[in-house]
Design a protein around this motif. Sequence first.
Motif, mmCIF file in Angstrom:
data_model
loop_
_atom_site.group_PDB
_atom_site.id
_atom_site.type_symbol
_atom_site.label_atom_id
_atom_site.label_comp_id
_atom_site.label_asym_id
_atom_site.label_seq_id
_atom_site.Cartn_x
_atom_site.Cartn_y
_atom_site.Cartn_z
ATOM 1 N N ARG A 79 0.715 -1.002 -0.190
ATOM 2 C CA ARG A 79 0.004 -0.038 -0.034
ATOM 3 C C ARG A 79 0.876 1.254 0.001
ATOM 4 O O ARG A 79 0.603 2.422 -0.588
ATOM 5 C CB ARG A 79 -0.958 -0.003 1.005
ATOM 6 N N ALA A 80 1.935 1.267 0.764
ATOM 7 C CA ALA A 80 2.738 2.278 0.912
ATOM 8 C C ALA A 80 3.261 2.804 -0.623
ATOM 9 O O ALA A 80 3.588 4.172 -0.785
ATOM 10 C CB ALA A 80 3.782 2.218 1.802
ATOM 11 N N VAL A 81 3.878 1.656 -1.241
ATOM 12 C CA VAL A 81 4.545 2.290 -2.360
ATOM 13 C C VAL A 81 3.472 2.711 -3.594
ATOM 14 O O VAL A 81 3.739 3.347 -4.391
ATOM 15 C CB VAL A 81 5.299 1.016 -2.977
ATOM 16 N N GLN A 82 2.040 2.292 -3.329
ATOM 17 C CA GLN A 82 1.063 2.754 -4.213
ATOM 18 C C GLN A 82 0.725 4.200 -4.098
ATOM 19 O O GLN A 82 0.459 5.089 -4.727
ATOM 20 C CB GLN A 82 -0.297 1.833 -4.011
ATOM 21 N N VAL A 83 0.909 4.566 -2.619
ATOM 22 C CA VAL A 83 0.576 5.797 -2.179
ATOM 23 C C VAL A 83 1.659 6.755 -2.645
ATOM 24 O O VAL A 83 1.332 7.700 -3.383
ATOM 25 C CB VAL A 83 0.584 6.025 -0.637
ATOM 26 N N ILE A 91 -0.149 6.280 -11.311
ATOM 27 C CA ILE A 91 -1.399 5.338 -11.216
ATOM 28 C C ILE A 91 -2.061 5.571 -12.364
ATOM 29 O O ILE A 91 -2.894 6.908 -12.456
ATOM 30 C CB ILE A 91 -1.978 5.078 -9.967
ATOM 31 N N ASP A 92 -2.434 4.758 -13.364
ATOM 32 C CA ASP A 92 -3.492 5.050 -14.395
ATOM 33 C C ASP A 92 -4.765 4.418 -13.976
ATOM 34 O O ASP A 92 -5.459 3.247 -14.113
ATOM 35 C CB ASP A 92 -3.064 4.474 -15.747
ATOM 36 N N ARG A 180 -7.282 -0.173 -2.191
ATOM 37 C CA ARG A 180 -7.491 0.829 -1.085
ATOM 38 C C ARG A 180 -6.080 1.378 -1.196
ATOM 39 O O ARG A 180 -5.105 0.885 -0.805
ATOM 40 C CB ARG A 180 -7.638 0.339 -0.013
ATOM 41 N N VAL A 181 -5.955 2.603 -1.814
ATOM 42 C CA VAL A 181 -4.659 3.321 -2.170
ATOM 43 C C VAL A 181 -5.081 4.850 -1.097
ATOM 44 O O VAL A 181 -5.831 5.645 -1.242
ATOM 45 C CB VAL A 181 -4.720 3.968 -3.487
ATOM 46 N N PRO A 182 -4.404 4.689 -0.094
ATOM 47 C CA PRO A 182 -4.578 5.915 1.025
ATOM 48 C C PRO A 182 -4.173 7.224 0.286
ATOM 49 O O PRO A 182 -3.016 7.339 -0.611
ATOM 50 C CB PRO A 182 -3.875 5.628 2.129
ATOM 51 N N ARG A 183 -4.785 8.281 0.849
ATOM 52 C CA ARG A 183 -4.305 9.777 0.353
ATOM 53 C C ARG A 183 -3.526 10.351 1.479
ATOM 54 O O ARG A 183 -4.026 10.443 2.591
ATOM 55 C CB ARG A 183 -5.552 10.447 0.013
ATOM 56 N N PRO A 184 -2.392 10.977 0.989
ATOM 57 C CA PRO A 184 -1.571 11.513 1.905
ATOM 58 C C PRO A 184 -1.928 12.734 2.760
ATOM 59 O O PRO A 184 -1.732 12.881 3.658
ATOM 60 C CB PRO A 184 -0.237 11.862 1.065
ATOM 61 N N HIS A 188 -10.523 9.628 2.513
ATOM 62 C CA HIS A 188 -10.905 8.390 2.341
ATOM 63 C C HIS A 188 -9.956 7.798 1.429
ATOM 64 O O HIS A 188 -9.691 8.675 0.407
ATOM 65 C CB HIS A 188 -12.372 8.115 1.881
ATOM 66 N N PRO A 189 -9.435 6.589 1.370
ATOM 67 C CA PRO A 189 -8.557 6.142 0.228
ATOM 68 C C PRO A 189 -9.273 5.936 -1.112
ATOM 69 O O PRO A 189 -10.674 5.833 -1.128
ATOM 70 C CB PRO A 189 -8.455 4.647 1.113
#
Length: 298
Positions: A79-83, A91-92, A180-184, A188-189
Motif C-alpha cells: 500500500r505504501a509504494v502505491q501511495v 497510477i492510471d 485501497r490506496v490511501p491519500r497522503p 477516504h482511500p
Amino acid sequence: MGRGDLTDAEWLLLEPHLPTNVGRGGRWKHHRQVINGILFRMRTGIPWRDLPDRFGSWQTCYDRHRRWSADGTWERIFRAVQVDADAAGRIDWSMVSVDSTVCRAHQHAAGARKRGPRKPGKRTRPAQHRPDEALGRSRGGLTTKIHLAGEGGLRPLAVLVTPGQWGDAPQLIPVLERIRVPRPAGGHPRTRPDHLGGDKAYSSRRNRRYLRRRQIKHTIPEPRNQRANRLGRGSRGGRPASFDRALYKRRNEVERTVGALKQSRAVATRYDKRAYIFHGTVTLAAIRLWLRGRPGVA
C-alpha cells in the motif's frame, strides 16, 4: 550488487516503509541483504536452504518472509509504494482490468495430512486440503489461482489467492474491495477506478449490480447463453449491457501484468506450503513491479 538485487533507486523508495524494530528493544539487521535473498528465491524458485551465502543465513531470509507474510508487513509496504506512485501521478485509474491465472502447485506445497493412519491392505484416502490453504485439485493436479486487478501502467492494485478450481465471477467483488490506496493529504482511500474491464467470465447480474451501485463504468462482454436468457425473458430481462469494443482492447494490460508477475518462478509455480506465505510471495512480486515503475525481466 548481484543480478536481480535491489538497485539503489529501488532501495531509496523501499527503505522508508520497512519496519525498524522487532519488539523488546531489538532492531532488524541487514534489511537490504535479507530482502535481496528473498527476491533471489522468488525469482529462481530454489529451496530456501539453497540460498547463496552472500545473502547470509537462509533461515533468517525464510523467517523474515514468513513473518512479514503473516503479520501483514508485505501488504502495508504494498500500500505504501502505491501511495507514493499515486502522489507522483503514476497510477492510471482511467482503466483498471481484472483477470486471473492458474499456478501449478509443486508437491512440496501439498503438505496436508491424510485422513487417519494407513492400515495394511487398505487404500488411503486422497489428501484433504484445508479450504483456507488455497489448494484445489483438477485434472492437472494441485493448483492455486491468483486473481488480480491491474491498472493501466501494468502494475497490480490488488491480489487474491484461491483454490485453482474456483470461478472468476464470484471473486470480482472481493478483488475490487481490496483496492485501497490511501491519500497522503487525508480523507477516504481511493477505491474506485474510472472504468473497469474484464472478460466474459466476470459477467453476472450480481457483478453488474455491484458495479452500478458503486457507479463504476465497466466493459464486460455478455456471454451468448446470458444474452439468450435475457432475450427469452422479454421486457423482464432488462436492457443489454453496454460494451465498448475499443476500451475492451485495453484488457491486454492486465494480461501483461500477469505475465510480469509470473516471470518470478516462485509465483508461476507455488512452492509455499501455506497460503499466507504464497500470498506474501505474490505481494512481494507486485511490490517489485511498483518499485521498478514498469514490468521487466528480473
